[in-house]
Design an enzyme around this catalytic site. Structure first.
Site, PDB file in Angstrom:
ATOM      1  N   ASP A  48       0.838  -1.205   0.000  1.00  0.00           N
ATOM      2  CA  ASP A  48       0.000   0.000   0.000  1.00  0.00           C
ATOM      3  C   ASP A  48       0.877   1.261   0.000  1.00  0.00           C
ATOM      4  OD1 ASP A  48       0.842  -0.127   2.615  1.00  0.00           O
ATOM      5  OD2 ASP A  48      -1.160  -0.105   3.501  1.00  0.00           O
ATOM      6  N   SER A  49       2.211   1.065  -0.012  1.00  0.00           N
ATOM      7  CA  SER A  49       3.130   2.183  -0.259  1.00  0.00           C
ATOM      8  C   SER A  49       2.869   2.780  -1.634  1.00  0.00           C
ATOM      9  CB  SER A  49       4.585   1.710  -0.164  1.00  0.00           C
ATOM     10  OG  SER A  49       4.786   0.584  -0.992  1.00  0.00           O
ATOM     11  N   ASP A  87      -0.712  -6.295  -0.119  1.00  0.00           N
ATOM     12  CA  ASP A  87      -1.131  -5.648   1.132  1.00  0.00           C
ATOM     13  C   ASP A  87      -2.646  -5.551   1.226  1.00  0.00           C
ATOM     14  OD1 ASP A  87       0.782  -4.944   2.992  1.00  0.00           O
ATOM     15  OD2 ASP A  87       1.353  -3.099   1.948  1.00  0.00           O
ATOM     16  N   LYS A 117      -0.675  -9.575   2.905  1.00  0.00           N
ATOM     17  CA  LYS A 117       0.081  -9.066   4.062  1.00  0.00           C
ATOM     18  C   LYS A 117      -0.830  -8.144   4.838  1.00  0.00           C
ATOM     19  CE  LYS A 117       3.581  -5.857   3.761  1.00  0.00           C
ATOM     20  NZ  LYS A 117       3.054  -4.742   4.570  1.00  0.00           N
ATOM     21  N   GLU A 119      -0.934  -5.522   8.450  1.00  0.00           N
ATOM     22  CA  GLU A 119      -0.266  -4.899   9.589  1.00  0.00           C
ATOM     23  C   GLU A 119      -1.061  -5.193  10.842  1.00  0.00           C
ATOM     24  OE1 GLU A 119       0.138  -0.693   8.831  1.00  0.00           O
ATOM     25  OE2 GLU A 119       1.107  -1.042   6.903  1.00  0.00           O
ATOM     26  N   GLU A 182       9.289  -3.775  10.749  1.00  0.00           N
ATOM     27  CA  GLU A 182       9.600  -2.435  10.223  1.00  0.00           C
ATOM     28  C   GLU A 182      10.088  -1.514  11.327  1.00  0.00           C
ATOM     29  OE1 GLU A 182       6.860  -0.674   7.443  1.00  0.00           O
ATOM     30  OE2 GLU A 182       7.908   1.258   7.524  1.00  0.00           O
TER      31      GLU A 182
END
Ligand code: KIV
Length: 265
Positions: A48-49, A87, A117, A119, A182
């Site tokens: 999502d960067s 993501d 993925k 978070e 991270e």
């Protein structure tokens, strides 16, 4: 020469016990994904960067499920060998297990990727295990979690050793096949890597992890603006491209382009 066989989720996870570190980079489009795949990366992350490097946004929070699916489907068509991980955007897995399964299922079905993925701290373990239970492989992401940037108070190194160990352990126990670490001190990342059975993929977490991930635009020197300390620019493609574009403008303006070779008689 026969092309190497595709990297599966179990093969990726088994690399924990080999001495060859895992290489992961991000891609959001066909040519970049093809280039990474042909250059031998083990995994490609449709992160999502994309909010920061493609959409020019400050945070990853606005990325939608439709946007990530759009980019991931393009990436998956370009990749023959690397594992593709996608993501799950902010709020696509927080509002209930059923919603999380439906959204992760859409990502797998509509893109052709092998894993998602997400978070999360230990509080998200139930979501990870319900995805894994229905057969959706999950890469976890602990430490600095950009989707929670407002709650975390900024892009800072995370130093709470106990919670970091607990979060990584919880991800493993919930069935994640790997975990991104991270922005944490090298010694904490090393300790987590030694304590858990799944591979750790570091970004700003030092060289004690089982693998590394970077945003491709950052490591190729394509991003503008602030570069975090943990990024090494392996090339300066922005400068190379700028010189080429200036030369193109110059040649067009002076009538040197197109020449005979670029013209039809
Ligand atoms: O979105 C992303 O690119 C990521 C990496 C920075 C790990 O999550």
């Amino acid at each position: 020469m026969a092309s190497p066989s595709p990297i599966t989720v179990p093969a990726f996870a088994e690399r924990k016990s080999s001495d060859q570190k895992l290489c992961m980079l991000t891609a959001y489009d066909f040519p970049t994904a093809e280039l990474l795949d042909q250059s031998g990366v083990d995994a490609i992350l449709v992160g999502d960067s994309l909010a920061n490097v493609i959409q020019g946004r400050e945070t990853t929070i606005p990325v939608t499920l439709d946007e990530i699916i759009y980019h991931a489907e393009i990436v998956c068509r370009a990749v023959k060998h690397a594992l593709v991980v996608v993501d799950m955007p902010f709020l696509s897995y927080h509002t209930g297990i059923e919603q999380a399964i439906a959204n992760a299922g859409r990502i797998l079905k509509q893109t052709g990727c092998q894993a998602v993925k997400l978070e999360g701290n230990a509080g998200q373990a139930a979501i990870v295990s319900s995805l894994v239970d229905v057969g959706i492989p999950v890469m976890a992401h602990v430490g600095l979690r950009p989707q929670s940037i407002h709650q975390m108070g900024g892009y800072r190194v995370q130093r709470d050793r106990e919670s970091l160990l607990r979060d990584a352990q919880a991800a493993q126990d919930a069935g994640a096949f790997a975990v991104v670490l991270e922005c944490l001190p090298v010694e904490i990342a090393r300790e987590i890597t030694e304590q858990i059975r799944i591979p750790t993929i570091g970004i700003g977490a030092g060289n004690g992890c089982d693998g590394q991930v970077l945003v491709t635009h950052d490591m190729l020197g394509l991003s503008s603006g602030y570069t975090p300390r943990f990024v090494r620019q392996f090339a300066n493609l922005r400068e190379t491209a700028r010189l080429a574009i200036e030369e193109y403008c110059q040649e067009v303006r002076t009538g040197k382009f197109p020449g005979n070779e670029q013209s039809y008689q």
